[in-house]
Design a protein around this motif. Structure first.
Motif, PDB file in Angstrom:
ATOM      1  N   PHE A 112       0.859  -1.178   0.000  1.00  0.00           N
ATOM      2  CA  PHE A 112       0.000   0.000   0.000  1.00  0.00           C
ATOM      3  C   PHE A 112       0.899   1.233   0.000  1.00  0.00           C
ATOM      4  O   PHE A 112       1.649   1.445   0.939  1.00  0.00           O
ATOM      5  N   ASP A 113       0.855   2.001  -1.036  1.00  0.00           N
ATOM      6  CA  ASP A 113       1.574   3.272  -1.095  1.00  0.00           C
ATOM      7  C   ASP A 113       0.554   4.390  -0.935  1.00  0.00           C
ATOM      8  O   ASP A 113      -0.359   4.538  -1.751  1.00  0.00           O
ATOM      9  N   TYR A 114       0.711   5.158   0.126  1.00  0.00           N
ATOM     10  CA  TYR A 114      -0.307   6.148   0.486  1.00  0.00           C
ATOM     11  C   TYR A 114       0.393   7.471   0.740  1.00  0.00           C
ATOM     12  O   TYR A 114       1.298   7.539   1.565  1.00  0.00           O
ATOM     13  N   ALA A 115       0.026   8.490   0.022  1.00  0.00           N
ATOM     14  CA  ALA A 115       0.691   9.786   0.149  1.00  0.00           C
ATOM     15  C   ALA A 115      -0.339  10.902   0.230  1.00  0.00           C
ATOM     16  O   ALA A 115      -1.449  10.789  -0.310  1.00  0.00           O
ATOM     17  N   ASN A 116       0.029  11.963   0.920  1.00  0.00           N
ATOM     18  CA  ASN A 116      -0.838  13.140   1.032  1.00  0.00           C
ATOM     19  C   ASN A 116      -0.115  14.332   0.427  1.00  0.00           C
ATOM     20  O   ASN A 116       0.796  14.896   1.026  1.00  0.00           O
ATOM     21  N   ASP A 117      -0.499  14.686  -0.762  1.00  0.00           N
ATOM     22  CA  ASP A 117       0.065  15.845  -1.451  1.00  0.00           C
ATOM     23  C   ASP A 117      -0.979  16.955  -1.588  1.00  0.00           C
ATOM     24  O   ASP A 117      -0.926  17.766  -2.507  1.00  0.00           O
ATOM     25  N   SER A 118      -1.930  16.982  -0.661  1.00  0.00           N
ATOM     26  CA  SER A 118      -3.012  17.965  -0.758  1.00  0.00           C
ATOM     27  C   SER A 118      -2.574  19.343  -0.302  1.00  0.00           C
ATOM     28  O   SER A 118      -3.256  20.331  -0.573  1.00  0.00           O
ATOM     29  N   GLY A 119      -1.449  19.422   0.417  1.00  0.00           N
ATOM     30  CA  GLY A 119      -1.012  20.697   0.956  1.00  0.00           C
ATOM     31  C   GLY A 119      -1.551  20.987   2.341  1.00  0.00           C
ATOM     32  O   GLY A 119      -1.253  22.027   2.923  1.00  0.00           O
ATOM     33  N   ASP A 121      -2.262  19.048   6.268  1.00  0.00           N
ATOM     34  CA  ASP A 121      -2.082  17.874   7.115  1.00  0.00           C
ATOM     35  C   ASP A 121      -3.435  17.315   7.539  1.00  0.00           C
ATOM     36  O   ASP A 121      -4.397  18.059   7.746  1.00  0.00           O
ATOM     37  N   CYS A 122      -3.492  15.994   7.670  1.00  0.00           N
ATOM     38  CA  CYS A 122      -4.689  15.351   8.205  1.00  0.00           C
ATOM     39  C   CYS A 122      -4.695  15.505   9.719  1.00  0.00           C
ATOM     40  O   CYS A 122      -3.664  15.390  10.369  1.00  0.00           O
ATOM     41  N   ALA A 123      -5.854  15.756  10.295  1.00  0.00           N
ATOM     42  CA  ALA A 123      -5.993  15.919  11.738  1.00  0.00           C
ATOM     43  C   ALA A 123      -6.966  14.871  12.253  1.00  0.00           C
ATOM     44  O   ALA A 123      -8.007  14.616  11.650  1.00  0.00           O
ATOM     45  N   LEU A 124      -6.625  14.263  13.382  1.00  0.00           N
ATOM     46  CA  LEU A 124      -7.478  13.241  13.952  1.00  0.00           C
ATOM     47  C   LEU A 124      -8.840  13.822  14.309  1.00  0.00           C
ATOM     48  O   LEU A 124      -8.939  14.873  14.935  1.00  0.00           O
ATOM     49  N   GLY A 125      -9.885  13.118  13.921  1.00  0.00           N
ATOM     50  CA  GLY A 125     -11.235  13.539  14.233  1.00  0.00           C
ATOM     51  C   GLY A 125     -11.792  14.590  13.304  1.00  0.00           C
ATOM     52  O   GLY A 125     -12.984  14.869  13.327  1.00  0.00           O
ATOM     53  N   VAL A 126     -10.952  15.189  12.498  1.00  0.00           N
ATOM     54  CA  VAL A 126     -11.411  16.223  11.570  1.00  0.00           C
ATOM     55  C   VAL A 126     -11.310  15.706  10.137  1.00  0.00           C
ATOM     56  O   VAL A 126     -12.300  15.607   9.422  1.00  0.00           O
ATOM     57  N   THR A 127     -10.105  15.360   9.731  1.00  0.00           N
ATOM     58  CA  THR A 127      -9.887  14.791   8.405  1.00  0.00           C
ATOM     59  C   THR A 127      -8.983  13.585   8.547  1.00  0.00           C
ATOM     60  O   THR A 127      -7.821  13.612   8.146  1.00  0.00           O
ATOM     61  N   LYS A 170      11.247   9.523  10.468  1.00  0.00           N
ATOM     62  CA  LYS A 170      10.135  10.373  10.920  1.00  0.00           C
ATOM     63  C   LYS A 170       8.809   9.779  10.465  1.00  0.00           C
ATOM     64  O   LYS A 170       7.972  10.465   9.893  1.00  0.00           O
ATOM     65  N   VAL A 171       8.619   8.510  10.762  1.00  0.00           N
ATOM     66  CA  VAL A 171       7.403   7.837  10.310  1.00  0.00           C
ATOM     67  C   VAL A 171       6.189   8.279  11.116  1.00  0.00           C
ATOM     68  O   VAL A 171       5.077   8.299  10.611  1.00  0.00           O
ATOM     69  N   ALA A 172       6.368   8.642  12.387  1.00  0.00           N
ATOM     70  CA  ALA A 172       5.229   9.033  13.217  1.00  0.00           C
ATOM     71  C   ALA A 172       5.621  10.207  14.104  1.00  0.00           C
ATOM     72  O   ALA A 172       6.688  10.198  14.717  1.00  0.00           O
ATOM     73  N   GLN A 173       4.759  11.204  14.173  1.00  0.00           N
ATOM     74  CA  GLN A 173       5.053  12.403  14.961  1.00  0.00           C
ATOM     75  C   GLN A 173       4.853  12.165  16.448  1.00  0.00           C
ATOM     76  O   GLN A 173       5.670  12.576  17.274  1.00  0.00           O
ATOM     77  N   GLN A 174       3.780  11.483  16.822  1.00  0.00           N
ATOM     78  CA  GLN A 174       3.443  11.340  18.237  1.00  0.00           C
ATOM     79  C   GLN A 174       3.973  10.041  18.829  1.00  0.00           C
ATOM     80  O   GLN A 174       4.672  10.050  19.832  1.00  0.00           O
TER      81      GLN A 174
END
Length: 328
Positions: A112-119, A121-127, A170-174
């Protein structure tokens, strides 16, 4: 896929068996043809339990999934297991390597190759943007949300180097693994009685250069760490530490509290120990020379001091007595 495969929903409208519609954030499929009611649309959110059937006029709708998932989907697999069906799989991928892997070759079973190039960031509970999501539902319990098994190797004895690996600078921030469930144990080893073989090195091993191996925060009702095992020692500390093997710097009432039943000693070190009755035995006791200012100098019963000429003992609050020292 354009705008998706779901038809627009409308009241007092005829639908055929198999038609899909979106209502709010819910996708339904018509399992019985008919005409929708004037004001009886099915709920527009995920039901509490699945399967979920909603009657709408003469149409019977079956909830399929969230609309945001089903509106546009690259691949969709739907399997319904009924009585008499026997064992069933939603999807099965059988991948067998029969050539000798060499350096630089890549043999993923599923990728699974999954990328976010939308400009943004995804936020938990929001997007929420999730590469792989396992959703569990139904009115009965399943055994595993995710299971990794292995039959072993004839050469090494193990099927894989890592059963689960998370790597990348830097795979995960938290956190690399986040457990937010309300299960009895957040992370268990052999708790089910399945695969309880002893680990060769350790149940948990940290050989990184992180600032801390384990960080504990939050309010605990019982204890931060509880050890009820029958191991020879609770904590075995070795290596070279720049500050201390064990450091306690909290503002709790007691830094270290010993309340067990000890056969030999409550605590012991090289050349000294405290026995179960609280008696200190040491190969040598050293304290700085000090002389009380007077026989009425501040003290508590049991305090003692000594200088070159006397030994001083506090027998009551602010009451010293002394005995002279002599050579022999």
């Amino acid at each position: 896929m354009g705008t998706g495969y779901a038809k627009p929903y409308a009241a007092s409208t005829a639908y055929a068996v198999g038609d899909n519609i979106n209502v709010g954030n819910a996708t339904y499929r018509a399992e019985r043809a008919g005409t929708t009611g004037a004001n009886s649309a099915p709920p527009g959110s995920r039901p509490a339990k699945a399967p979920f059937i909603a009657s709408d006029g003469t149409v019977r709708w079956q909830w399929i999934n969230d609309a945001m998932i089903n509106a546009k989907v690259g691949s969709y697999f739907e399997t319904e297991v009924v009585d008499g069906a026997g064992a069933a799989w939603g999807a099965a991928f059988n991948y067998h390597i029969r050539t000798k892997p060499r350096a630089g070759q890549f043999f993923p079973g599923v990728e699974f190759d999954y990328a976010n190039d939308s400009g943004a960031d995804c936020a938990l509970g929001v997007t929420d943007c999730t590469a792989i999501r396992v959703g569990l539902a139904g009115n009965a319990q399943v055994t595993h949300g995710l299971q990794i098994t292995g039959d072993g190797s004839e050469t090494t004895g193990y099927s894989a180097i890592w059963a689960l690996r998370i790597n990348g600078e830097k795979v995960a921030q938290q956190s690399s693994i986040e457990v937010d469930s309300m299960s009895a144990v957040g992370l268990g080893f052999g708790i089910s009685g399945i695969g309880t073989s002893a680990h060769g090195v350790a149940a948990i091993r940290d050989v990184s250069t992180s600032p801390r191996s384990i960080q504990i925060a939050g309010v605990k009702s019982s204890s931060a760490i509880e050890d009820t095992s029958t191991t020879p020692t609770f904590a075995n500390i070795g290596g070279t530490k720049s500050l201390a093997g064990l450091r306690e710097a909290s503002t709790t009432p007691t830094g270290i509290l010993l309340q067990g039943r000890y056969a030999a000693a409550q605590i012991s070190g090289t050349g000294w120990s405290v026995n179960p009755a609280g008696i200190l035995t040491a190969s040598r006791l050293n304290s700085p020379l000090a002389t009380p200012a007077s026989s009425k100098a501040p003290c508590q019963a049991g305090d003692w001091a000594h200088d070159a000429n006397f030994v001083y003992t506090c027998i009551a609050a602010n009451t010293w007595k002394r005995a002279a020292l002599s050579s022999w």
